[in-house]
Design an enzyme around this catalytic site. Structure first.
Site, PDB file in Angstrom:
ATOM      1  N   ASP A  71      -4.702  -4.760   5.785  1.00 36.67           N
ATOM      2  CA  ASP A  71      -5.407  -5.999   4.488  1.00 36.67           C
ATOM      3  C   ASP A  71      -4.336  -6.264   4.408  1.00 36.67           C
ATOM      4  O   ASP A  71      -2.890  -6.038   4.229  1.00 36.67           O
ATOM      5  CB  ASP A  71      -5.337  -5.030   3.451  1.00 36.67           C
ATOM      6  CG  ASP A  71      -6.072  -5.445   1.882  1.00 36.67           C
ATOM      7  OD1 ASP A  71      -6.259  -6.885   2.250  1.00 36.67           O
ATOM      8  OD2 ASP A  71      -5.828  -5.256   0.456  1.00 36.67           O
TER       9      ASP A  71
ATOM     10  N   SER B  41       0.934  -1.212  -0.140  1.00 42.68           N
ATOM     11  CA  SER B  41      -0.109   0.246   0.330  1.00 42.68           C
ATOM     12  C   SER B  41       0.276   1.208  -0.003  1.00 42.68           C
ATOM     13  O   SER B  41       1.807   1.502  -0.999  1.00 42.68           O
ATOM     14  CB  SER B  41      -1.042   0.300   0.818  1.00 42.68           C
ATOM     15  OG  SER B  41      -1.534   1.168   1.750  1.00 42.68           O
TER      16      SER B  41
ATOM     17  N   HIS C  50      -2.440  -1.106  -3.544  1.00 42.33           N
ATOM     18  CA  HIS C  50      -4.230  -0.200  -3.287  1.00 42.33           C
ATOM     19  C   HIS C  50      -3.946   1.174  -4.150  1.00 42.33           C
ATOM     20  O   HIS C  50      -2.574   1.853  -3.657  1.00 42.33           O
ATOM     21  CB  HIS C  50      -3.917   0.485  -1.465  1.00 42.33           C
ATOM     22  CG  HIS C  50      -4.095  -1.126  -1.065  1.00 42.33           C
ATOM     23  ND1 HIS C  50      -4.329  -0.942   0.681  1.00 42.33           N
ATOM     24  CD2 HIS C  50      -4.640  -1.774  -1.459  1.00 42.33           C
ATOM     25  CE1 HIS C  50      -4.138  -1.939   1.441  1.00 42.33           C
ATOM     26  NE2 HIS C  50      -4.689  -2.537   0.262  1.00 42.33           N
TER      27      HIS C  50
END
Length: 335
Positions: A132, A12, A39
């Site tokens: 995540d 991310s 992401h």
């Protein structure tokens, strides 16, 4: 050429510099396909990211396309606002429900490759914020794969690596500079013995491929709880398979416990700001009524006005002091 291994990477914040450094260490002869979830904002174009990666590696890098066959020596990046899944050696690029508030979601990719390729999967978590990939690591481990984490102190944003390590027994924790050599070593070895894929993960993977599930399927996966999905308002089911506590609704939105806590906290704060706005409007109306009234009627409105001003001040102080931002268990351990 059909890959022997699948390397699934999740990252991310700070992810692109980390990916560039990692893929620069990997050879074109790597006997694995590399699938990446970074992401991205929904309106982002992944093409420039693919071009950037191609400038630093001998792997052939592509934006993942629905239905394409995965091949060894190739890297596939999930497009913005699409989940990347795998079935029968082909990629599925879907606009299914968000998981942990993300699409693409690392957990969705990790679950899909864990179910489709079992012990041939090597999961990797690099720099990033929040949670995540943690549940996804648990999926990979339950299906016989291995888990590799960037050393948190080496990561620009250590939250994703740290949370994964806190919840899952990862196999390797290495700095980015050593990760390419480790992946080459692991993919040069004979495949670990396969193990049986858990039925609950098979069911979840099948639901994700179809995009939307049913309440009957959710009932088979877990226990319904008296909470609602922060994304769609539907009922939530608690899933206690494996080591990571999770929740999901029947339409497919899924959350780790920490991610659900964050979502509910944001929803609560938004609700309180709406309440504050409505109370301010009520105060303005009472002020007008008190000014235009006479005698006892005016006195009553003044009393109600003072009461609502007190409520407004308390609520404003509550919001501005951040009282809705209680820390999660993960955050408390880091403090």
């Amino acid at each position: 050429m059909k890959p022997t291994y699948i390397i699934a990477i999740g990252t991310s914040a700070g992810g692109m510099p980390a990916l560039v450094e990692l893929v620069s260490q990997l050879p074109a002869t790597l006997p694995a396909a590399v699938l990446v979830v970074q992401h991205l904002a929904p309106d982002s174009s992944g093409e420039h990211l693919v071009s950037r990666l191609n400038m630093h590696t001998r792997l052939r890098c592509h934006l993942a396309a629905h239905g394409d066959t995965i091949q060894a020596g190739h890297l596939y990046l999930a497009p913005a606002d699409r989940h990347l899944l795998v079935h029968d050696g082909r990629m599925l690029v879907t606009r299914g429900p968000r998981e942990n508030n993300y699409r693409p979601a690392v957990d969705a990719l990790f679950r899909s490759v864990a179910v489709s390729h079992g012990s041939a999967v090597i999961g990797v978590i690099l720099t990033g914020m929040l949670h995540d990939g943690t549940a996804g690591f648990d999926f990979i481990k339950r299906c016989g794969g291995r888990a590799v984490v960037q050393t948190p102190a080496d990561a620009e944003f250590p939250s994703m690596p740290y949370t994964a390590m806190r919840n899952v027994a990862v196999d390797y924790v290495v700095p980015l500079s050593d990760m390419g050599a480790l992946l080459q070593e692991l993919t040069s070895q004979a495949l670990p013995s396969p193990i049986s894929i858990p039925d609950d993960l098979k069911s979840e993977a099948a639901i994700a491929e179809r995009v939307v599930g049913t309440t009957e399927e959710a009932d088979r996966l877990g226990e319904r709880v008296p909470m609602t999905c922060p994304d769609c308002g539907g009922a939530l089911w608690k899933l206690e398979h494996g080591n990571v506590l999770r929740f999901r609704c029947h339409t497919g939105h899924a959350f780790t416990a920490d991610a659900l806590f964050e979502s509910s906290k944001h929803a609560l704060e938004e609700t309180l700001w709406v309440a504050l706005r409505m109370m301010e409007e009520r105060k303005n109306l009472l002020s007008t009524m008190a000014i235009r009234g006479e005698g006892l009627w005016s006195v009553q409105q003044e009393e109600r006005l003072e009461e609502i001003k007190a409520h407004i001040n308390r609520l404003r102080e509550f919001l501005l002091n951040g009282s809705t931002g209680a820390t999660t268990a993960s955050e408390q351990e880091q403090q």
